[in-house]
Design a protein around this motif. Sequence first.
Motif, PDB file in Angstrom:
ATOM      1  N   MET A  22       0.837  -1.197   0.000  1.00 56.67           N
ATOM      2  CA  MET A  22       0.000   0.000   0.000  1.00 56.67           C
ATOM      3  C   MET A  22       0.862   1.233   0.000  1.00 56.67           C
ATOM      4  N   ARG A  23       1.907   1.128   0.864  1.00 54.40           N
ATOM      5  CA  ARG A  23       2.820   2.263   0.903  1.00 54.40           C
ATOM      6  C   ARG A  23       3.420   2.514  -0.471  1.00 54.40           C
ATOM      7  N   GLN A  24       3.721   1.426  -1.196  1.00 58.59           N
ATOM      8  CA  GLN A  24       4.310   1.590  -2.533  1.00 58.59           C
ATOM      9  C   GLN A  24       3.304   2.164  -3.491  1.00 58.59           C
ATOM     10  N   LEU A  25       2.042   1.673  -3.370  1.00 59.35           N
ATOM     11  CA  LEU A  25       1.024   2.210  -4.260  1.00 59.35           C
ATOM     12  C   LEU A  25       0.805   3.683  -3.969  1.00 59.35           C
ATOM     13  N   SER A  26       0.790   4.007  -2.687  1.00 54.66           N
ATOM     14  CA  SER A  26       0.599   5.416  -2.323  1.00 54.66           C
ATOM     15  C   SER A  26       1.723   6.264  -2.847  1.00 54.66           C
ATOM     16  N   THR A  27       2.932   5.680  -2.790  1.00 56.96           N
ATOM     17  CA  THR A  27       4.084   6.440  -3.326  1.00 56.96           C
ATOM     18  C   THR A  27       3.940   6.638  -4.814  1.00 56.96           C
ATOM     19  N   THR A  28       3.517   5.558  -5.458  1.00 57.05           N
ATOM     20  CA  THR A  28       3.348   5.631  -6.931  1.00 57.05           C
ATOM     21  C   THR A  28       2.276   6.613  -7.296  1.00 57.05           C
ATOM     22  N   LEU A  29       1.197   6.577  -6.481  1.00 59.21           N
ATOM     23  CA  LEU A  29       0.093   7.505  -6.758  1.00 59.21           C
ATOM     24  C   LEU A  29       0.538   8.918  -6.573  1.00 59.21           C
ATOM     25  N   ASP A  30       1.291   9.160  -5.556  1.00 55.03           N
ATOM     26  CA  ASP A  30       1.797  10.533  -5.347  1.00 55.03           C
ATOM     27  C   ASP A  30       2.675  10.972  -6.504  1.00 55.03           C
ATOM     28  N   ALA A  31       3.464   9.990  -6.986  1.00 52.16           N
ATOM     29  CA  ALA A  31       4.349  10.348  -8.130  1.00 52.16           C
ATOM     30  C   ALA A  31       3.530  10.662  -9.362  1.00 52.16           C
ATOM     31  N   LEU A  32       2.444   9.892  -9.507  1.00 50.24           N
ATOM     32  CA  LEU A  32       1.589  10.169 -10.670  1.00 50.24           C
ATOM     33  C   LEU A  32       0.945  11.555 -10.563  1.00 50.24           C
ATOM     34  N   LYS A  33       0.490  11.892  -9.343  1.00 49.22           N
ATOM     35  CA  LYS A  33      -0.123  13.212  -9.141  1.00 49.22           C
ATOM     36  C   LYS A  33       0.863  14.322  -9.473  1.00 49.22           C
ATOM     37  N   ARG A  34       2.136  14.088  -9.011  1.00 49.22           N
ATOM     38  CA  ARG A  34       3.127  15.149  -9.320  1.00 49.22           C
ATOM     39  C   ARG A  34       3.347  15.269 -10.835  1.00 49.22           C
ATOM     40  N   ASP A  35       3.372  14.039 -11.454  1.00 45.31           N
ATOM     41  CA  ASP A  35       3.543  14.069 -12.921  1.00 45.31           C
ATOM     42  C   ASP A  35       2.369  14.796 -13.568  1.00 45.31           C
ATOM     43  N   GLN A  36       1.175  14.529 -12.995  1.00 46.72           N
ATOM     44  CA  GLN A  36      -0.015  15.192 -13.560  1.00 46.72           C
ATOM     45  C   GLN A  36       0.085  16.694 -13.374  1.00 46.72           C
ATOM     46  N   ASP A  37       0.542  17.102 -12.181  1.00 50.16           N
ATOM     47  CA  ASP A  37       0.705  18.552 -11.958  1.00 50.16           C
ATOM     48  C   ASP A  37       1.718  19.124 -12.924  1.00 50.16           C
ATOM     49  N   ASN A  38       2.809  18.380 -13.104  1.00 46.94           N
ATOM     50  CA  ASN A  38       3.841  18.851 -14.047  1.00 46.94           C
ATOM     51  C   ASN A  38       3.268  18.965 -15.451  1.00 46.94           C
ATOM     52  N   MET A  39       2.427  17.962 -15.807  1.00 46.86           N
ATOM     53  CA  MET A  39       1.825  17.995 -17.138  1.00 46.86           C
ATOM     54  C   MET A  39       0.931  19.222 -17.270  1.00 46.86           C
ATOM     55  N   ARG A  40       0.201  19.510 -16.166  1.00 47.03           N
ATOM     56  CA  ARG A  40      -0.660  20.706 -16.213  1.00 47.03           C
ATOM     57  C   ARG A  40       0.191  21.964 -16.414  1.00 47.03           C
ATOM     58  N   GLN A  41       1.327  21.987 -15.679  1.00 48.91           N
ATOM     59  CA  GLN A  41       2.197  23.157 -15.819  1.00 48.91           C
ATOM     60  C   GLN A  41       2.783  23.252 -17.225  1.00 48.91           C
ATOM     61  N   LEU A  42       3.043  22.105 -17.844  1.00 50.21           N
ATOM     62  CA  LEU A  42       3.594  22.096 -19.206  1.00 50.21           C
ATOM     63  C   LEU A  42       2.534  22.481 -20.227  1.00 50.21           C
ATOM     64  N   SER A  43       1.270  22.183 -19.947  1.00 49.92           N
ATOM     65  CA  SER A  43       0.217  22.474 -20.925  1.00 49.92           C
ATOM     66  C   SER A  43       0.062  23.961 -21.149  1.00 49.92           C
ATOM     67  N   THR A  44       0.310  24.766 -20.150  1.00 46.28           N
ATOM     68  CA  THR A  44       0.156  26.232 -20.296  1.00 46.28           C
ATOM     69  C   THR A  44       1.132  26.809 -21.314  1.00 46.28           C
ATOM     70  N   PRO A  45       2.452  26.521 -21.223  1.00 51.54           N
ATOM     71  CA  PRO A  45       3.357  27.030 -22.288  1.00 51.54           C
ATOM     72  C   PRO A  45       3.074  26.374 -23.635  1.00 51.54           C
ATOM     73  N   LEU A  46       2.563  25.168 -23.596  1.00 50.47           N
ATOM     74  CA  LEU A  46       2.263  24.508 -24.866  1.00 50.47           C
ATOM     75  C   LEU A  46       1.137  25.226 -25.576  1.00 50.47           C
ATOM     76  N   ASP A  47       0.124  25.576 -24.746  1.00 50.06           N
ATOM     77  CA  ASP A  47      -0.973  26.350 -25.345  1.00 50.06           C
ATOM     78  C   ASP A  47      -0.459  27.679 -25.897  1.00 50.06           C
ATOM     79  N   ALA A  48       0.444  28.282 -25.119  1.00 56.79           N
ATOM     80  CA  ALA A  48       1.025  29.566 -25.583  1.00 56.79           C
ATOM     81  C   ALA A  48       1.785  29.362 -26.877  1.00 56.79           C
ATOM     82  N   LEU A  49       2.524  28.227 -26.922  1.00 59.02           N
ATOM     83  CA  LEU A  49       3.267  27.932 -28.158  1.00 59.02           C
ATOM     84  C   LEU A  49       2.320  27.732 -29.323  1.00 59.02           C
ATOM     85  N   LYS A  50       1.185  27.050 -29.042  1.00 59.11           N
ATOM     86  CA  LYS A  50       0.223  26.854 -30.123  1.00 59.11           C
ATOM     87  C   LYS A  50      -0.322  28.195 -30.628  1.00 59.11           C
TER      88      LYS A  50
END
Length: 286
Positions: A1-29
């Motif tokens: 569970m601890r590992q899944l929770s860690t993985t889930l947290d990593a996914l959330k961070r990746d998702q946040d990073n993706m959200r942060q990347l989408s803003t300059p991408l939209d600007a680039l578009k």
Amino acid sequence: MRQLSTTLDALKRDQDNMRQLSTPLDALKRDQDDMRQLSTALDALKRDQDDVRQLSTPLDALKRDQDDIRQLSTPLDALKRDQDDMRQLSTTVDALKRDQDDMRQLSTTDDTLKRDLDKEGSRTAALEQRLHEMPSCPTGYTMFRGTCYKAFNTRKTFSDAAAACGEDGGTLAMPRDAETDTFLISLHSAVSGKRPFWFGLHDQREEGSFEWVDGSSLGTYNSWCPGEPNNNRGREDCVLHNSEDEWNDAPCNRKYRFICQIVPGRPLATGGTLTTNVLRLSDHPQ
């Protein structure tokens, strides 16, 4: 569970990073879209520039034509001025032609006048020659209608006056017409004013039958004063001009001024008398 929770947290961070990347991408578009739009506008500008380049060629030609027109306008203005000068010259030439016609007419008139003047000169010369050849009046006498007259400012009887005229080679004046009578009045008035004067008319031969001193009859003309001739007291047989410039019979022995007449060209007599039909007996009272 601890590992899944860690993985889930990593996914959330990746998702946040993706959200942060989408803003300059939209600007680039968006920037990419803007670039596409700019590229389109740039292509349009390039096409406009090509059009402008194509337009510049005829524009340059128009400018050259305009320069040519400017250069042509100068000789055109000169031609217009020349045309105006030609019109003025034409007007002047027409005026000169009219003047020439007038001069021709004047020349013809001048020639006619010259011929007339020559004729008049010839006639004048002929008249002067005739005048020179015509007999003139002696000194003191005045010509009127081909006869010479002179008013004398001395008083004489009728017969003595006739004798004085005969000494000059003439007779007492004989005014046979109104014009001559008027002339004698003016001639006498210039010498003696309005005083009476003898002239050559009498009825010594036959009472009432008046005749001139040359023996001719009185004729149709007379200038008798009203009531004259009246042969007052039977003693009036000689005729004079009274102060009223009218004829009046008077005693022949009375002394009055007188007028003589002679033929032009006849020299004044140096002696003797001219025979007249005047009876000296009538100088004395009857």
